[in-house]
Each structure stands twice: as structure tokens, then as C-alpha cells.
Design a protein around this motif. Structure first.
Motif, PDB file in Angstrom:
ATOM      1  N   ASP A 149      41.040  41.572  28.614  1.00 53.18           N
ATOM      2  CA  ASP A 149      40.727  40.337  29.013  1.00 53.18           C
ATOM      3  C   ASP A 149      39.440  39.988  28.266  1.00 53.18           C
ATOM      4  O   ASP A 149      38.490  40.689  28.064  1.00 53.18           O
ATOM      5  N   ALA A 151      36.406  37.545  28.638  1.00 55.44           N
ATOM      6  CA  ALA A 151      35.799  36.523  29.347  1.00 55.44           C
ATOM      7  C   ALA A 151      34.383  37.038  29.873  1.00 55.44           C
ATOM      8  O   ALA A 151      34.390  38.451  29.964  1.00 55.44           O
ATOM      9  N   SER A 197      40.438  34.347  28.992  1.00 55.51           N
ATOM     10  CA  SER A 197      40.762  33.946  30.339  1.00 55.51           C
ATOM     11  C   SER A 197      39.297  32.940  30.665  1.00 55.51           C
ATOM     12  O   SER A 197      39.322  32.721  32.006  1.00 55.51           O
ATOM     13  N   TYR A 224      44.938  32.573  28.347  1.00 57.36           N
ATOM     14  CA  TYR A 224      44.870  31.743  29.510  1.00 57.36           C
ATOM     15  C   TYR A 224      44.789  30.360  29.402  1.00 57.36           C
ATOM     16  O   TYR A 224      43.725  29.722  29.328  1.00 57.36           O
ATOM     17  N   LYS A 227      44.575  27.430  33.139  1.00 64.16           N
ATOM     18  CA  LYS A 227      43.830  28.567  34.167  1.00 64.16           C
ATOM     19  C   LYS A 227      43.230  27.389  35.118  1.00 64.16           C
ATOM     20  O   LYS A 227      42.301  26.772  34.810  1.00 64.16           O
ATOM     21  N   TYR A 232      42.814  31.167  44.858  1.00 64.06           N
ATOM     22  CA  TYR A 232      43.508  32.337  44.788  1.00 64.06           C
ATOM     23  C   TYR A 232      43.009  33.681  44.135  1.00 64.06           C
ATOM     24  O   TYR A 232      43.491  34.667  43.999  1.00 64.06           O
ATOM     25  N   TYR A 233      41.912  33.378  43.544  1.00 64.55           N
ATOM     26  CA  TYR A 233      41.055  34.580  42.767  1.00 64.55           C
ATOM     27  C   TYR A 233      40.040  35.417  43.669  1.00 64.55           C
ATOM     28  O   TYR A 233      39.472  36.253  43.016  1.00 64.55           O
ATOM     29  N   LYS A 249      33.466  27.244  39.306  1.00 62.20           N
ATOM     30  CA  LYS A 249      34.006  27.239  37.880  1.00 62.20           C
ATOM     31  C   LYS A 249      34.506  25.833  37.424  1.00 62.20           C
ATOM     32  O   LYS A 249      35.371  25.962  36.509  1.00 62.20           O
ATOM     33  N   LYS A 280      48.129  30.016  35.076  1.00 61.78           N
ATOM     34  CA  LYS A 280      47.592  30.864  36.143  1.00 61.78           C
ATOM     35  C   LYS A 280      46.640  29.712  37.261  1.00 61.78           C
ATOM     36  O   LYS A 280      46.123  29.093  36.672  1.00 61.78           O
ATOM     37  N   TYR A 303      50.599  34.139  35.871  1.00 57.14           N
ATOM     38  CA  TYR A 303      50.053  35.405  36.348  1.00 57.14           C
ATOM     39  C   TYR A 303      50.027  35.076  37.878  1.00 57.14           C
ATOM     40  O   TYR A 303      49.520  34.119  38.773  1.00 57.14           O
ATOM     41  N   VAL A 305      48.582  35.921  40.988  1.00 53.26           N
ATOM     42  CA  VAL A 305      47.148  36.399  40.934  1.00 53.26           C
ATOM     43  C   VAL A 305      46.782  37.066  42.259  1.00 53.26           C
ATOM     44  O   VAL A 305      47.727  37.206  43.102  1.00 53.26           O
ATOM     45  N   SER A 306      45.629  37.621  42.510  1.00 55.89           N
ATOM     46  CA  SER A 306      45.166  38.422  43.457  1.00 55.89           C
ATOM     47  C   SER A 306      45.522  38.041  44.953  1.00 55.89           C
ATOM     48  O   SER A 306      45.936  38.519  45.824  1.00 55.89           O
ATOM     49  N   TYR A 345      50.322  42.413  40.286  1.00 51.35           N
ATOM     50  CA  TYR A 345      50.022  43.748  41.087  1.00 51.35           C
ATOM     51  C   TYR A 345      51.165  44.646  41.775  1.00 51.35           C
ATOM     52  O   TYR A 345      50.919  45.534  42.211  1.00 51.35           O
TER      53      TYR A 345
HETATM   54  C1  PBG Z   1      37.946  36.228  34.699  1.00 50.20           C
HETATM   55  C2  PBG Z   1      39.375  36.354  35.343  1.00 50.20           C
HETATM   56  C3  PBG Z   1      39.549  35.854  36.820  1.00 50.20           C
HETATM   57  C4  PBG Z   1      40.779  36.435  36.844  1.00 50.20           C
HETATM   58  C5  PBG Z   1      41.288  37.018  35.879  1.00 50.20           C
HETATM   59  N1  PBG Z   1      40.265  36.687  34.936  1.00 50.20           N
HETATM   60  C6  PBG Z   1      38.746  35.581  38.013  1.00 50.20           C
HETATM   61  C7  PBG Z   1      38.323  34.194  37.897  1.00 50.20           C
HETATM   62  O1  PBG Z   1      38.509  33.463  36.655  1.00 50.20           O
HETATM   63  O2  PBG Z   1      37.317  33.871  38.491  1.00 50.20           O
HETATM   64  C8  PBG Z   1      41.739  36.353  38.125  1.00 50.20           C
HETATM   65  C9  PBG Z   1      42.721  37.570  38.498  1.00 50.20           C
HETATM   66  C10 PBG Z   1      43.468  37.341  39.651  1.00 50.20           C
HETATM   67  O3  PBG Z   1      42.938  36.656  40.850  1.00 50.20           O
HETATM   68  O4  PBG Z   1      44.070  38.290  40.150  1.00 50.20           O
HETATM   69  N2  PBG Z   1      37.934  35.340  33.661  1.00 50.20           N
END
Ligand code: PBG
Length: 358
Positions: A149, A151, A197, A224, A227, A232-233, A249, A280, A303, A305-306, A345
Motif C-alpha cells: 500500500d 498511502a 491508495s 486505487y 476510490k 465501508y472502511y 477524506k 473500491k 476491493y 472492503v472491511s 478478507y
Molecule cells: C488507506 C486505505 C484504506 C483502505 C485501504 N487503504 C482506508 C481509507 O482510505 O481510509 C480500506 C480498506 C478496507 O476498508 O478494507 N489509504
């Protein structure tokens, strides 16, 4: 040797065990239909022949969280089944992932508070956590692809992906300078792909130029590109302890209301040298994945995501949904939308489920 990937027939999986049924000739009173689409769904064999999309282990990238120190992996409360791994334990995990045939991992570092600063300078430390982790993985499991990553948010005291001025504005070009150093240091450590990202303008071109100038022409860029500023993050930010300390953000990540803008971002990143583009999040952005796939000739990543993961896990733990069926259906749908690869995941579970067969 990666295991042979069995065909995964989603429809098979959903249907009850098949019993042999005698074909009954149509009664005279039957409808006069030229087309009966159900003919192509009559049994598993014909369903396999007409199946349009196939989820396989080859599509998966597994995101992993690495932390400093030693000891037991630390569970992430909002992401059941995911852990922050100390390096030695991460290596064991990476071996298992490779043995399952998963082609790649995405690495995210948990940076201790005392190493964070306003500039995120730990991000390009040649002996930083990510750099050390990449080296260790490459010496032990050289064939697994590593996506690192790029960032600043895990490294900044304020939790933003960029440098911040006195008014709290995110500085674009100054941030790109740091991202470039970070990407080159990851390439030096041996990463296969850098994955910006951060959503700063112009970072893909600047990173490509710097990688090439330093001789890393073989290191790829997974951008990315589309994005979104997404709720969802949330669980990921718990995992990294990286939630922004002020503001949001939205001045760099995209507005969830937009999709034409996604095509613009994708075009810019490809012009600047992105090898793979990403959308994403995935689940609420299937239309964007589809549009991007139609619009470009480069591979498209999605992606999962989480927050998408957390919702499935929570419902499954309550017994409200069938986790395996839901996950396989969702990831197959992402492929149908146009994803060539999926960061998820669920990857380790999916790889095992696909080995088990329907
Ligand atoms: C950070 C980054 C994030 C994710 C991946 N890289 C979070 C964000 O941008 O705040 C999120 C991944 C996820 O939610 O699974 N640049």
C-alpha cells in the motif's frame, strides 16, 4: 505447487442433491413456447456448460495486517477472523496462503503511535515495518506476489493520506513527493506491485517515473483509481488505528454519487502508467466495476472492503445467513460485474471452500 483449481459451479452449490427424474412428455395443454430458458438449467451438466463466470483461487488477493513486535496475533474485533500479525507469525500465514494457491497478498502496516508524525516519514524508512516484511516474505515465500500500500494514513499522526497545512487542507504535490519516496523504498525491499491508495492527483505518473529512474521497471502499479469516500472502511481503520483525527477524506476520495468521474480517474491513471486499476469499495459499486471494465483494456481489480466483510461476518455469527453461500455468490457477482481480481478478507476461506468443491 498451487493446487489444481476445481470448477466451481455456483448453481450446483445452491441446488439440492439431484435425483433422476423421468422426462414426462408435455401435455397437449402445455403452453406453446419457442424459448424455454429453463432447458439450460435442467441439470448440473448443462448449467456447467452455460455458466458465464467462474470464481477461482486465481482471482484472489488476501489483505494482511502486519504489526511490530512478537507474540500472538491480535484479533481485530470488527473483522472476525482477521488479525494483526507480528512478522514471524505473518510469515507462517503467508506460507499457508501460498500453499492454498492464492496468487497475492496486500500488505498494510500497523504503525505504533510514537513512530507517527505529521509528515508520515516512517513510510519511507528503508528499515520500516513494511520494508522489513517484504524482504522477509521474499526470502521465505518468493513466488507469492506482494502488493504494498502506498498511502500515508497509517504513518501520519493526524490519520490523513496526505500532508496537511495549517488550515487543515490536504497538500497534493507535497504529498506526492513523499509517496514517491515510499514507493521506491518498497521497490528496493522487493515488492512486486506498489498500490497507491491515497487518491492524490498525479501520483501514478510520479511513482512510475521514479521507479523507472531507479531501475525498477519491473515493479508494477496497481492504482486505487476509483476510490470512494466510504463508510465501508470503518473496520479497516480500527485495524490500523488510522481513522482521521479531524475532518474527512472527501477532498481526495470520490463522492459515492458519481460514476462518470470514476472513468475520468481511471483514464488519468492509465495515461500515467497504471498496470491494473481498482474500484473500491466493491459491493455498492458494482455498476462502477462494470463501467470501468467496458471502458478500459487493463485488468480491473475490486476491493471487497472491511465493512463489507464485517457485515457478512456479523450476520453469519448470528445465524442469519449462510456465510459460505453468501460469500461465493457475492464474489461471483463481482466477477460478473467485471472484476478480474478481488482483494478480499474472505480469500483464505474461499480458497478452502473451492478446494472442497460444491
Ligand atoms: C488507506 C486505505 C484504506 C483502505 C485501504 N487503504 C482506508 C481509507 O482510505 O481510509 C480500506 C480498506 C478496507 O476498508 O478494507 N489509504
Amino acid at each position: 505447487m498451487p493446487p489444481a483449481t476445481g470448477r466451481y459451479d455456483f448453481l450446483d452449490y445452491c441446488s439440492a442433491p439431484q435425483r433422476k427424474v423421468e422426462m414426462i412428455p408435455l401435455a397437449n395443454s402445455s403452453m406453446d413456447l419457442t424459448h424455454r430458458p429453463r432447458r439450460l438449467r435442467r441439470n448440473p451438466a448443462i448449467r456447467r456448460l452455460v455458466q458465464e463466470n467462474l470464481l477461482s483461487v486465481n482471482d484472489l488477493i488476501y489483505p494482511l495486517f502486519v504489526m511490530e513486535g512478537e507474540g500472538e496475533p491480535v484479533p481485530i474485533a470488527s473483522m472476525p477472523g482477521c488479525f494483526r500479525y507480528p512478522l514471524d507469525r505473518l510469515l507462517v500465514e503467508v506460507k499457508t496462503i501460498a500453499e492454498l494457491g492464492i496468487p497475492g497478498i496486500a500488505l498494510f502496516p500497523v504503525i505504533p503511535q510514537h513512530k507517527k508524525d505529521a509528515q508520515g516519514s516512517e513510510s519511507f524508512n528503508p528499515d520500516g515495518l513494511v520494508q522489513r516484511t517484504v524482504k522477509a516474505i521474499k526470502s521465505l515465500v518468493p513466488d507469492i506476489l506482494i502488493f504494498t500500500d502506498v498511502a500515508l494514513d497509517p504513518f501520519t499522526s493526524h490519520g490523513h493520506d496526505g500532508l496537511v497545512d495549517a488550515q487543515g487542507r490536504i497538500l497534493n504535490d507535497e504529498t506526492v513527493d513523499v509517496l514517491v519516496k515510499m514507493a521506491v523504498s518498497q521497490a528496493q525491499a522487493g515488492t512486486d506491485f506498489v498500490a497507491p491508495s491515497d487518491m492524490m492527483d498525479g501520483r501514478v505518473g510520479a511513482i512510475r517515473a521514479a521507479l523507472d529512474a531507479a531501475g525498477y521497471t519491473e515493479v508494477g502499479i496497481l492504482a486505487y483509481s476509483a476510490k470512494y469516500a466510504s463508510a465501508y472502511y470503518g473496520p479497516f481503520r480500527d485495524a490500523l488505528d488510522s481513522a482521521p483525527k479531524f475532518g474527512d477524506k472527501k477532498t481526495y476520495q470520490m463522492d459515492p454519487a458519481n460514476s462518470r468521474e470514476a472513468r475520468k480517474e481511471i483514464d488519468l491513471d492509465i495515461q500515467q502508467g497504471a498496470d491494473i486499476v481498482m474500484v473500491k469499495p466493491a459491493l455498492a459499486y458494482m455498476d462502477v466495476i462494470y463501467q470501468v471494465k467496458q471502458h478500459t483494456n487493463v485488468p480491473v481489480a475490486a476491493y471487497n472492503v472491511s465493512g463489507e466483510y464485517a457485515m457478512v461476518k456479523a450476520a453469519a455469527q448470528n445465524g442469519w445467513i449462510d456465510e459460505k453461500k453468501i460469500v461465493l455468490e457475492t464474489l461471483t457477482a463481482m466477477k460478473r460485474a467485471g472484476a478480474d481480481m478481488i482483494l478480499t478478507y474472505h480469500a483464505v476461506d474461499v480458497a478452502r471452500w473451492l478446494q472442497d468443491g460444491p
